[in-house]
Design an enzyme around this catalytic site. Structure first.
Site, PDB file in Angstrom:
ATOM      1  N   SER A  33       0.831  -1.207   0.000  1.00 57.18           N
ATOM      2  CA  SER A  33       0.000   0.000   0.000  1.00 57.18           C
ATOM      3  C   SER A  33       0.865   1.256   0.000  1.00 57.18           C
ATOM      4  CB  SER A  33      -0.931   0.008   1.220  1.00 57.18           C
ATOM      5  OG  SER A  33      -0.193  -0.177   2.410  1.00 57.18           O
ATOM      6  N   THR A 165     -40.107  25.860 -10.549  1.00 57.08           N
ATOM      7  CA  THR A 165     -40.358  24.502 -10.058  1.00 57.08           C
ATOM      8  C   THR A 165     -40.587  23.694 -11.335  1.00 57.08           C
ATOM      9  OG1 THR A 165     -42.733  24.869  -9.877  1.00 57.08           O
ATOM     10  CG2 THR A 165     -41.435  25.274  -7.890  1.00 57.08           C
ATOM     11  N   HIS A 166     -40.175  22.443 -11.324  1.00 56.12           N
ATOM     12  CA  HIS A 166     -40.219  21.604 -12.533  1.00 56.12           C
ATOM     13  C   HIS A 166     -39.467  22.265 -13.694  1.00 56.12           C
ATOM     14  CE1 HIS A 166     -43.612  19.517 -10.490  1.00 56.12           C
ATOM     15  NE2 HIS A 166     -43.960  20.751 -10.158  1.00 56.12           N
ATOM     16  N   SER A 287     -13.798  27.315 -27.673  1.00 65.21           N
ATOM     17  CA  SER A 287     -13.866  26.130 -28.507  1.00 65.21           C
ATOM     18  C   SER A 287     -12.766  26.216 -29.562  1.00 65.21           C
ATOM     19  CB  SER A 287     -15.232  26.050 -29.183  1.00 65.21           C
ATOM     20  OG  SER A 287     -15.156  25.256 -30.343  1.00 65.21           O
ATOM     21  N   LYS A 293     -17.789  30.581 -28.947  1.00 64.73           N
ATOM     22  CA  LYS A 293     -18.144  29.837 -27.738  1.00 64.73           C
ATOM     23  C   LYS A 293     -17.326  30.166 -26.508  1.00 64.73           C
ATOM     24  CE  LYS A 293     -20.056  26.005 -27.550  1.00 64.73           C
ATOM     25  NZ  LYS A 293     -20.394  24.593 -27.646  1.00 64.73           N
ATOM     26  N   ASN A 295     -17.260  28.111 -22.967  1.00 66.86           N
ATOM     27  CA  ASN A 295     -17.861  26.931 -22.339  1.00 66.86           C
ATOM     28  C   ASN A 295     -17.655  26.904 -20.821  1.00 66.86           C
ATOM     29  OD1 ASN A 295     -18.663  25.917 -24.853  1.00 66.86           O
ATOM     30  ND2 ASN A 295     -16.654  24.994 -25.184  1.00 66.86           N
ATOM     31  N   GLU A 300     -18.987  22.110 -15.456  1.00 69.56           N
ATOM     32  CA  GLU A 300     -19.266  20.743 -15.909  1.00 69.56           C
ATOM     33  C   GLU A 300     -18.395  19.725 -15.173  1.00 69.56           C
ATOM     34  OE1 GLU A 300     -20.465  21.125 -20.529  1.00 69.56           O
ATOM     35  OE2 GLU A 300     -18.544  22.013 -20.000  1.00 69.56           O
ATOM     36  N   GLN A 332      -7.512  -2.151   3.796  1.00 70.33           N
ATOM     37  CA  GLN A 332      -6.455  -1.354   3.177  1.00 70.33           C
ATOM     38  C   GLN A 332      -6.985  -0.577   1.960  1.00 70.33           C
ATOM     39  OE1 GLN A 332      -2.268  -2.694   3.058  1.00 70.33           O
ATOM     40  NE2 GLN A 332      -2.647  -3.058   0.899  1.00 70.33           N
TER      41      GLN A 332
HETATM   42  N1  ARG Z   1      -1.249  -1.346   5.210  1.00 65.10           N
HETATM   43  C1  ARG Z   1      -2.215  -1.840   6.136  1.00 65.10           C
HETATM   44  C2  ARG Z   1      -3.560  -1.146   5.945  1.00 65.10           C
HETATM   45  O1  ARG Z   1      -3.607  -0.168   5.300  1.00 65.10           O
HETATM   46  C3  ARG Z   1      -1.753  -1.624   7.527  1.00 65.10           C
HETATM   47  C4  ARG Z   1      -2.269  -2.598   8.520  1.00 65.10           C
HETATM   48  C5  ARG Z   1      -1.696  -3.941   8.252  1.00 65.10           C
HETATM   49  N2  ARG Z   1      -2.013  -4.847   9.283  1.00 65.10           N
HETATM   50  C6  ARG Z   1      -1.821  -6.143   9.113  1.00 65.10           C
HETATM   51  N3  ARG Z   1      -2.128  -6.916  10.096  1.00 65.10           N
HETATM   52  N4  ARG Z   1      -1.394  -6.635   7.996  1.00 65.10           N
HETATM   53  O2  ARG Z   1      -4.587  -1.569   6.427  1.00 65.10           O
END
Ligand code: ARG
Length: 467
Positions: A33, A165-166, A287, A293, A295, A300, A332
């Site tokens: 992560s 309204t509407h 544009s 134009k 825009n 948006e 995670q």
């Molecule tokens: N990277 C993990 C998360 O975001 C951290 C916690 C990990 N804990 C574990 N027991 N593997 O949740």
């Protein structure tokens, strides 16, 4: 391999195309992560400093070790902030990246930091701190947006426009009143942000893996150090709870939904057909082929960001649904949704604040539109009730006939002659023409929260003190 077996360490021909060394690399890719949770580095270091300080205070680790740990963590923070830190995917996440670097910097003392702690409570504390700070940023941004609306409302408390309204012309209102509707919406969002902060303001640190710890830790001390109101009350819930992330996303989704309604109105108002506003060059684009134009791209995109933010809420709800207690790695998947929604929301609020402040209000166009579509028909009916004593239902019927006549003549109600109106109902007097103008209509709606300029100014004053 030629004999049909395969080496798990080398890339598999069927599915290992982009992986250097088979299942290990795939495991690393799905497990890591660090690519996104490095955003939590400051919170991670803050949490670790609070934890180490508490451990030393409680006599669980030695003061010298604590000093080394804190100095090491501060050095790491500087390294990361100055871009001199090498994040490693092998080390999975921000927690292990920081801890491994700490070991390299200070040696064996680093190993004492993880006493009475788990990554499960560590990630909960880091993420809560981050979401809390993001909610505080959101509150400030919403306040800025509300202030922009209050300024425009004040400027245009008397500017008449059609109310719909509407999406059909209903009754004349003022642009100031319309602006104040958004103040109420974003005001509620701001309230929701504050409640979300209140709900998450508990310290997860010390829940450890899920069951708490046998070490004599002081969770109140770390709560104070990290600016939380109090420690969480159940260690199992603590490591399995992501309500604070869900609540952030829910708050963000509702605010984004409000922003998308404003965006839609800006798109409509800026068409040549409506022409109620002119967007500044800063918030529009030309544009590449049609020179005339201008825009409303920013509006948006704000409208579209809502799809992303709502999607993040549904994504995390779906991740959390059916998860057994306590921590599971599924959780995670919480961070990217929150980070993406936070970035989108911040940008959307900033763009809307800029657009509202910069746009030109075309009061003449609004006023002309306000009088069309028989927008003062209700005022005519109300006059018949008030001055001629008709029951409202009868007055409604008489007014309907007047509208039909005007429609057949291709004129407005105020263009009908007194004789024509008297032919529909004999009690009509010349005074009726006084209520058929849009200004008179708007000024008459003095009920609390109504569109009369005096009322709108009162609401503006209320909000100025409330902020
Ligand atoms: N990277 C993990 C998360 O975001 C951290 C916690 C990990 N804990 C574990 N027991 N593997 O949740």
């Amino acid at each position: 391999m030629a004999d049909g077996t395969h080496d798990t360490k080398s890339s598999n021909q069927m599915w290992g195309g982009r992986f250097a060394s088979g299942p290990d690399a795939i495991m690393e890719e799905i497990n890591a992560s660090i690519g996104f949770d490095k955003k939590l580095f400051a919170q991670d270091i803050r949490g670790s400093i609070a934890h180490a300080t508490m451990l030393a205070h409680q006599g669980i680790i030695a003061q010298e070790d604590k000093t080394k740990i804190v100095e090491g963590l501060e050095a790491i923070q500087t390294e990361i902030e100055s871009g001199n830190f090498e994040f490693s995917r092998r080390l999975e996440d921000i927690h292990m990246n920081v801890e491994a670097r700490l070991a390299a910097l200070i040696g064996p003392a680093a190993g004492r930091l993880h006493t009475a702690r788990s990554r499960n409570d560590q990630v909960a504390v880091d993420f809560r701190l981050w979401v809390k700070e993001e909610l505080q940023r959101t509150e400030r941004a919403l306040t800025g947006l509300i202030e922009a609306f209050l300024d425009r409302a004040e400027e245009h408390a008397d500017t008449v426009m059609p109310g719909f309204t509407h999406m059909q012309t209903a009754q004349p209102v003022t642009f100031g009143h319309h602006c104040m509707a958004y103040v109420e919406m974003f005001g509620r969002d701001r309230q929701r942000v504050r409640h979300a902060i209140e709900h998450l303001d508990q310290n997860p640190l010390g829940a450890a893996a899920l069951a708490g710890t046998g070490f004599p830790i002081d969770r109140h001390m770390t709560a104070r150090a990290l600016g939380f109101r109090e420690p969480t009350r159940n260690s199992i819930d603590t490591v399995s709870d992501r309500d604070f992330a869900l609540e952030f996303l829910a708050v963000a989704a509702i605010a984004a939904t409000h922003l998308s309604r404003l965006a839609e109105e800006i798109v409509i108002w800026s068409t040549s057909q409506f022409g109620f506003i002119r967007l500044s060059d800063a918030f529009s684009t030309g544009s590449s082929i049609m020179p005339q134009k201008k825009n409303p791209d920013a509006a948006e995109l704000v409208r579209a960001k809502t799809g992303r933010i709502n999607g993040s809420l549904v994504a995390l709800l779906t991740v959390m649904k059916g998860l057994p207690l306590a921590y599971s790695k599924d959780m995670q998947e919480d961070k990217e949704q929150v980070f993406d929604a936070a970035e989108s929301l911040e940008l959307a609020i900033a763009a809307m604040t800029g657009m509202m402040r910069d746009m030109t209000i075309r009061a003449d166009r609004m006023k002309a539109a306000a009088g069309s579509g028989y927008s003062t028909a209700t005022d005519l009916a109300d006059w018949l009730v008030r001055e001629a004593g008709l029951p409202f239902r009868d007055a409604h019927h008489v007014t309907g006939r007047a509208v039909a006549l005007a429609e057949s003549k291709g004129c407005e109600l105020a263009d009908l002659s007194l004789e024509e109106l008297q032919a529909i109902h004999p009690d009509v007097k010349a005074g009726i023409f006084d209520v058929l103008t849009v200004e008179a209509s708007v000024a008459s709606r003095k009920s609390f929260g109504g569109t009369a300029p005096a009322q709108v100014r009162e609401q503006i004053a209320w909000w100025r003190t409330a902020l």
